[in-house]
Design a protein around this motif. Structure first.
Motif, PDB file in Angstrom:
ATOM      1  N   LEU A  39      -3.546   6.630 -13.767  1.00 14.51           N
ATOM      2  CA  LEU A  39      -4.321   6.259 -12.587  1.00 14.51           C
ATOM      3  C   LEU A  39      -4.878   4.838 -12.716  1.00 14.51           C
ATOM      4  O   LEU A  39      -4.850   4.056 -11.757  1.00 14.51           O
ATOM      5  CB  LEU A  39      -5.460   7.264 -12.405  1.00 14.51           C
TER       6      LEU A  39
ATOM      7  N   ASP B  63      -3.255  -1.987  -7.334  1.00  7.85           N
ATOM      8  CA  ASP B  63      -3.619  -1.573  -5.973  1.00  7.85           C
ATOM      9  C   ASP B  63      -4.543  -2.645  -5.385  1.00  7.85           C
ATOM     10  O   ASP B  63      -5.743  -2.461  -5.272  1.00  7.85           O
ATOM     11  CB  ASP B  63      -4.299  -0.203  -6.001  1.00  7.85           C
TER      12      ASP B  63
ATOM     13  N   ARG C 204       1.953   1.894  -3.514  1.00  5.86           N
ATOM     14  CA  ARG C 204       0.871   2.463  -4.322  1.00  5.86           C
ATOM     15  C   ARG C 204       0.619   3.920  -3.928  1.00  5.86           C
ATOM     16  O   ARG C 204       0.415   4.779  -4.778  1.00  5.86           O
ATOM     17  CB  ARG C 204      -0.420   1.664  -4.153  1.00  5.86           C
ATOM     18  N   ASP C 205       0.636   4.205  -2.624  1.00  5.91           N
ATOM     19  CA  ASP C 205       0.425   5.580  -2.178  1.00  5.91           C
ATOM     20  C   ASP C 205       1.491   6.510  -2.741  1.00  5.91           C
ATOM     21  O   ASP C 205       1.201   7.662  -3.082  1.00  5.91           O
ATOM     22  CB  ASP C 205       0.388   5.663  -0.650  1.00  5.91           C
TER      23      ASP C 205
ATOM     24  N   GLY D 280      -5.503   6.355  -2.984  1.00  6.22           N
ATOM     25  CA  GLY D 280      -6.204   6.184  -4.252  1.00  6.22           C
ATOM     26  C   GLY D 280      -7.392   7.108  -4.428  1.00  6.22           C
ATOM     27  O   GLY D 280      -7.568   7.710  -5.486  1.00  6.22           O
ATOM     28  N   GLN D 281      -8.199   7.228  -3.403  1.00  3.28           N
ATOM     29  CA  GLN D 281      -9.407   8.052  -3.532  1.00  3.28           C
ATOM     30  C   GLN D 281      -9.058   9.521  -3.749  1.00  3.28           C
ATOM     31  O   GLN D 281      -9.669  10.191  -4.575  1.00  3.28           O
ATOM     32  CB  GLN D 281     -10.306   7.900  -2.309  1.00  3.28           C
TER      33      GLN D 281
ATOM     34  N   ILE E 190      -2.126   2.303 -12.022  1.00  6.95           N
ATOM     35  CA  ILE E 190      -1.846   2.176 -10.590  1.00  6.95           C
ATOM     36  C   ILE E 190      -2.963   1.378  -9.916  1.00  6.95           C
ATOM     37  O   ILE E 190      -2.700   0.471  -9.118  1.00  6.95           O
ATOM     38  CB  ILE E 190      -1.697   3.563  -9.925  1.00  6.95           C
ATOM     39  N   ALA E 191      -4.204   1.714 -10.239  1.00 11.03           N
ATOM     40  CA  ALA E 191      -5.355   1.036  -9.622  1.00 11.03           C
ATOM     41  C   ALA E 191      -5.333  -0.466  -9.915  1.00 11.03           C
ATOM     42  O   ALA E 191      -5.736  -1.273  -9.069  1.00 11.03           O
ATOM     43  CB  ALA E 191      -6.658   1.659 -10.105  1.00 11.03           C
TER      44      ALA E 191
ATOM     45  N   ARG F 218      -7.990   9.924  -7.353  1.00 17.22           N
ATOM     46  CA  ARG F 218      -9.134   9.854  -8.270  1.00 17.22           C
ATOM     47  C   ARG F 218      -9.963  11.135  -8.194  1.00 17.22           C
ATOM     48  O   ARG F 218     -10.377  11.680  -9.226  1.00 17.22           O
ATOM     49  CB  ARG F 218     -10.001   8.636  -7.938  1.00 17.22           C
TER      50      ARG F 218
ATOM     51  N   TYR G 132       0.368   7.200  -6.238  1.00 15.02           N
ATOM     52  CA  TYR G 132      -0.756   8.139  -6.228  1.00 15.02           C
ATOM     53  C   TYR G 132      -0.274   9.551  -5.895  1.00 15.02           C
ATOM     54  O   TYR G 132      -0.759  10.535  -6.457  1.00 15.02           O
ATOM     55  CB  TYR G 132      -1.825   7.710  -5.219  1.00 15.02           C
TER      56      TYR G 132
ATOM     57  N   ASN H 236       0.829  -1.210   0.000  1.00 16.90           N
ATOM     58  CA  ASN H 236       0.000   0.000   0.000  1.00 16.90           C
ATOM     59  C   ASN H 236       0.862   1.258   0.000  1.00 16.90           C
ATOM     60  O   ASN H 236       0.520   2.247  -0.656  1.00 16.90           O
ATOM     61  CB  ASN H 236      -0.960   0.007   1.189  1.00 16.90           C
TER      62      ASN H 236
END
Length: 195
Positions: A141, A148, A95-96, A155-156, A144-145, A159, A99, A92
Motif C-alpha cells: 500500500l 499516487d 493507481r485504482d 486509495g482510501q 502504491i501511495a 487503506r 488499490y 488515477n
C-alpha cells in the motif's frame, strides 16, 4: 523563475537501452513502473515533475548513460487543461487498479484469521505469520501511495480495508494470548515490591 519545476509541470522521459547490458532494460522498466510512469509510446513516458520524481529520474538517467544507454528528460507543461485532466484520470485509473488488487487479495488474510480461530488454532505462530502477511500489505500500500500523485479515489478504501484487517489481527492475537497464556490475557498493574 528559479528553474525548479512547478508542481503542475511534467517530465517527458525517453530511454533507450540498446547497446547496454540486458539487465539495464529491466532496471529502467522497474524504476519507471515504481514511479507510476504513464507510457505515451514505447520508451517514452510521462511523470509529474515533483521534486522526489525529478531526483529519481536524474539518477536513472545517469545510470542509463553510464551503462551505455541513452536517456533524456524534457520538462513539459500542458497547454490544454482538458488534456492534462485526461492524463491525470489515466494515472488515477492505474493507481485504482493497483488499490483494487490489494482489496482483491486482502480477504484471503481475513478468511485465514477467521478459519484459524474457528479451528481453535489461535497460536503465536499463526499471529506471527499473519503479522508478516499484514506487513506485506502495508508495504504494498505504501508503494502504491508513493506513486499516487493525484489521490486516486480507491486509495482510501484500500487503506481502510488494511486497517480493518489490522484490527482483526489484533483480536486474533488477543485470542491467541488467552489460549496460550490465560493468566496474562488482560494486562494487570502489579505493585512492585521494594526492599
Amino acid at each position: 523563475m528559479t528553474g525548479e519545476p512547478r508542481e503542475q509541470d511534467w517530465l517527458v522521459i525517453s530511454v533507450s537501452t540498446a547497446g547496454a547490458p540486458d539487465s539495464l532494460r529491466v532496471q529502467v522498466w522497474r524504476k519507471l513502473r515504481s514511479l507510476g510512469a504513464l507510457y505515451l509510446q514505447q520508451s517514452v513516458c510521462l511523470l509529474p515533475a515533483r521534486p522526489e520524481v525529478v531526483r529519481e529520474i536524474r539518477r536513472l538517467i545517469d545510470r542509463v548513460r553510464h551503462q551505455g544507454g541513452t536517456a533524456r528528460t524534457l520538462p513539459m507543461a500542458f497547454t490544454d487543461p482538458a488534456e492534462e485532466q485526461a492524463v491525470i484520470a489515466e494515472m488515477n485509473a492505474a493507481r485504482d487498479a493497483e488499490y483494487a488488487e490489494v482489496l482483491e487479495r486482502l480477504p484471503a488474510l481475513r478468511q485465514e484469521l477467521a478459519d484459524e480461530q474457528a479451528r481453535g488454532n489461535a497460536t503465536y505462530a499463526e499471529v506471527e505469520e499473519s503479522e508478516a502477511d499484514l506487513h506485506r500489505f502495508h508495504s504494498w500500500l505504501n508503494k502504491i501511495a508513493a506513486r499516487d500523485y493525484f489521490a486516486a479515489p480507491g486509495g482510501q478504501e484500500a487503506r481502510d480495508a488494511v486497517e480493518q484487517a489490522a484490527g482483526e489481527l489484533a483480536a486474533f492475537e488477543e485470542a491467541a494470548l488467552r489460549a496460550e497464556a490465560p493468566d496474562h490475557a488482560t494486562p494487570r498493574l502489579r505493585a512492585v515490591k521494594t526492599r
